[in-house]
Design a protein around this motif. Structure first.
Motif, PDB file in Angstrom:
ATOM      1  N   LYS A 226       9.772  -0.811   4.092  1.00 51.76           N
ATOM      2  CA  LYS A 226      10.462  -0.173   5.223  1.00 51.76           C
ATOM      3  C   LYS A 226       9.738   1.120   5.553  1.00 51.76           C
ATOM      4  CE  LYS A 226      15.339  -1.506   4.639  1.00 51.76           C
ATOM      5  NZ  LYS A 226      16.664  -0.991   4.257  1.00 51.76           N
ATOM      6  N   CYS A 227       9.716   1.474   6.847  1.00 56.32           N
ATOM      7  CA  CYS A 227       9.239   2.795   7.254  1.00 56.32           C
ATOM      8  C   CYS A 227       9.881   3.128   8.600  1.00 56.32           C
ATOM      9  CB  CYS A 227       7.712   2.839   7.332  1.00 56.32           C
ATOM     10  SG  CYS A 227       7.019   1.991   8.745  1.00 56.32           S
ATOM     11  N   GLY A 251      15.626  -5.096   9.331  1.00 61.96           N
ATOM     12  CA  GLY A 251      14.863  -3.865   9.105  1.00 61.96           C
ATOM     13  C   GLY A 251      14.002  -3.861   7.854  1.00 61.96           C
ATOM     14  N   LEU A 252      14.036  -4.963   7.086  1.00 61.37           N
ATOM     15  CA  LEU A 252      13.226  -5.062   5.865  1.00 61.37           C
ATOM     16  C   LEU A 252      12.051  -6.015   6.095  1.00 61.37           C
ATOM     17  CD1 LEU A 252      13.139  -4.225   2.787  1.00 61.37           C
ATOM     18  CD2 LEU A 252      14.230  -6.433   2.347  1.00 61.37           C
ATOM     19  N   ILE A 253      10.850  -5.512   5.868  1.00 59.71           N
ATOM     20  CA  ILE A 253       9.641  -6.324   6.036  1.00 59.71           C
ATOM     21  C   ILE A 253       9.284  -6.967   4.705  1.00 59.71           C
ATOM     22  CG2 ILE A 253       7.165  -6.267   6.568  1.00 59.71           C
ATOM     23  CD1 ILE A 253       7.801  -3.786   8.347  1.00 59.71           C
ATOM     24  N   THR A 254       8.996  -8.263   4.727  1.00 57.93           N
ATOM     25  CA  THR A 254       8.506  -8.989   3.552  1.00 57.93           C
ATOM     26  C   THR A 254       7.091  -9.439   3.854  1.00 57.93           C
ATOM     27  OG1 THR A 254      10.754  -9.776   3.099  1.00 57.93           O
ATOM     28  CG2 THR A 254       8.964 -10.877   1.945  1.00 57.93           C
ATOM     29  N   ALA A 255       6.141  -9.001   3.015  1.00 55.67           N
ATOM     30  CA  ALA A 255       4.728  -9.315   3.228  1.00 55.67           C
ATOM     31  C   ALA A 255       4.172 -10.018   1.989  1.00 55.67           C
ATOM     32  CB  ALA A 255       3.943  -8.041   3.515  1.00 55.67           C
ATOM     33  N   PHE A 266      -1.680   0.152  -2.675  1.00 58.66           N
ATOM     34  CA  PHE A 266      -1.259  -0.192  -1.323  1.00 58.66           C
ATOM     35  C   PHE A 266      -0.577   0.996  -0.641  1.00 58.66           C
ATOM     36  CE2 PHE A 266       2.264  -2.276   1.228  1.00 58.66           C
ATOM     37  CZ  PHE A 266       1.458  -2.582   2.311  1.00 58.66           C
ATOM     38  N   ASN A 267       0.283   1.679  -1.381  1.00 56.71           N
ATOM     39  CA  ASN A 267       0.986   2.858  -0.853  1.00 56.71           C
ATOM     40  C   ASN A 267      -0.004   3.936  -0.421  1.00 56.71           C
ATOM     41  OD1 ASN A 267       3.249   4.345  -0.148  1.00 56.71           O
ATOM     42  ND2 ASN A 267       3.519   5.204  -2.195  1.00 56.71           N
ATOM     43  N   LYS A 268      -1.025   4.141  -1.237  1.00 57.59           N
ATOM     44  CA  LYS A 268      -2.047   5.147  -0.946  1.00 57.59           C
ATOM     45  C   LYS A 268      -2.823   4.796   0.335  1.00 57.59           C
ATOM     46  CE  LYS A 268      -6.151   7.294  -2.956  1.00 57.59           C
ATOM     47  NZ  LYS A 268      -7.282   7.063  -3.870  1.00 57.59           N
ATOM     48  N   HIS A 279      10.591   2.643   1.722  1.00 53.43           N
ATOM     49  CA  HIS A 279      10.982   1.623   0.740  1.00 53.43           C
ATOM     50  C   HIS A 279       9.755   0.786   0.399  1.00 53.43           C
ATOM     51  CE1 HIS A 279      13.663  -1.390  -1.175  1.00 53.43           C
ATOM     52  NE2 HIS A 279      12.843  -2.283  -0.655  1.00 53.43           N
ATOM     53  N   LEU A 280       9.491   0.615  -0.894  1.00 51.52           N
ATOM     54  CA  LEU A 280       8.368  -0.206  -1.357  1.00 51.52           C
ATOM     55  C   LEU A 280       8.736  -0.834  -2.702  1.00 51.52           C
ATOM     56  CD1 LEU A 280       5.446  -1.276  -1.575  1.00 51.52           C
ATOM     57  CD2 LEU A 280       4.747   0.986  -2.390  1.00 51.52           C
ATOM     58  N   VAL A 281       8.837  -2.157  -2.714  1.00 56.87           N
ATOM     59  CA  VAL A 281       9.110  -2.901  -3.952  1.00 56.87           C
ATOM     60  C   VAL A 281       8.166  -4.098  -4.002  1.00 56.87           C
ATOM     61  CG1 VAL A 281      10.809  -4.217  -5.296  1.00 56.87           C
ATOM     62  CG2 VAL A 281      11.562  -2.251  -3.963  1.00 56.87           C
ATOM     63  N   LYS A 282       7.507  -4.273  -5.141  1.00 62.25           N
ATOM     64  CA  LYS A 282       6.675  -5.471  -5.323  1.00 62.25           C
ATOM     65  C   LYS A 282       7.437  -6.478  -6.175  1.00 62.25           C
ATOM     66  CE  LYS A 282       2.156  -7.203  -6.693  1.00 62.25           C
ATOM     67  NZ  LYS A 282       0.865  -6.937  -7.387  1.00 62.25           N
TER      68      LYS A 282
END
Length: 298
Positions: A226-227, A251-255, A266-268, A279-282
């Motif tokens: 999410k962003c 509103g939640l993206i699944t990639a 990936f966050n960097k 929001h970032l969860v693997k």
């Protein structure tokens, strides 16, 4: 690998309805196979054909090395494809004696099979006093009386409570650990993931996948994201070959990942592109994720 059942281009039509369509797969000795699919996907019809209770329209199947007739091959098979049907006023032991007579099997097998399914202490109780789970376990004992090389089960935990489901799954694992090949049909992803080594996924009578369960779920996983500007984030992901399927819901993206990528790295990369995630969860893909991907466009 020693084949026990080989299905080749099998098709079954009921009038205008095609229940099984050009189905091909092989069951090899010593594994637990799941035929997975929603209701109406052709699972029970496929089992009915190979057990000689449903006539095929086209294609073929062969048991073992193909040199034995289906009638003789089925003497080496144990199967439960309908609700257990025993005499209610007879005990479990008496019912199994009757099955032994029909199958031409020695009575000495009865206690051993009742012990496997955890019913030895209830062998002198009448069938009508059994719970649904106990009835299903007695049916499994009955199917094991001829020491089959393969045990076929159609929706073995259907209608059972959580304890009954747990008991049946434990019995299936125990039987498999002793070398019996098992083929079970199920619409429960959880069942196949917990019990089976191999899976055949069916949808509307067609095979979507056939192979090992662990290979089906050995993907690189996916990110939940999410962003503030999801549209910009989706554009960025779509231009990156590291990612495959990308979805947005509520509103939640699944990639989904095509290759390995750590969350911190990936966050960097996103931060350096001016995208700050809230929001970032693997996550690792489950069999359910893979199943939904397979059936998404069908």
């Amino acid at each position: 690998m020693e084949p026990i059942l080989t299905i080749s281009n099998l098709t079954k039509k009921f009038g205008y309805l095609t229940a099984v369509k050009d189905l091909t797969f092989t069951i090899n000795k010593g594994n637990v196979y799941g035929i997975l699919g929603p209701n109406g996907s052709g699972k029970s019809t496929t089992l009915g054909i190979v057990l000689n209770v449903v006539n095929k329209t086209a294609g073929d199947f062969k048991w073992f090395d193909g040199t034995v007739s289906t009638h003789d091959a089925l003497k080496r098979v144990g199967a439960i494809i309908e609700r257990p049907n025993f005499y209610p006023y007879m005990t479990a032991y008496q019912n199994l004696k009757l099955v032994c007579k029909i199958k031409g099997v020695d009575y000495k097998n009865i206690d051993e099979k009742l012990d496997i399914v955890g019913l030895l202490d209830r062998k002198d109780h009448k069938f009508k006093t059994y719970s649904l789970g106990m009835k299903q376990r007695l049916a499994i004992a009955s199917a094991l009386l001829n020491d089959p090389e393969i045990l076929i089960l159609d929706e073995p935990t259907n209608g059972l409570d959580p304890q009954g489901i747990h008991q049946i799954r434990g019995i299936i694992k125990k039987i498999a650990s002793e070398g019996t090949t098992i083929l079970l049909a199920s619409h429960l992803l959880d069942e196949v993931e917990k019990v089976c080594s191999h899976v055949v996924v069916l949808r509307k009578g067609e095979r979507l996948y056939s192979g090992r369960v662990d290979e089906m779920i050995s993907s690189h996983g996916f990110f939940e994201l999410k962003c503030e500007d999801n549209k910009r984030l989706i554009r960025q992901l779509e231009n990156d070959s590291t990612f495959g399927i990308i979805k947005e819901e509520n509103g939640l993206i699944t990639a989904f990942l095509n290759e390995p990528l750590e969350a911190s790295e990936f966050n960097k990369l996103l931060f350096e592109s001016g995208i700050v995630l809230s929001h970032l969860v693997k996550r690792k893909e489950s069999l359910e994720d893979q199943f939904l991907k397979l059936t998404d466009n069908n």
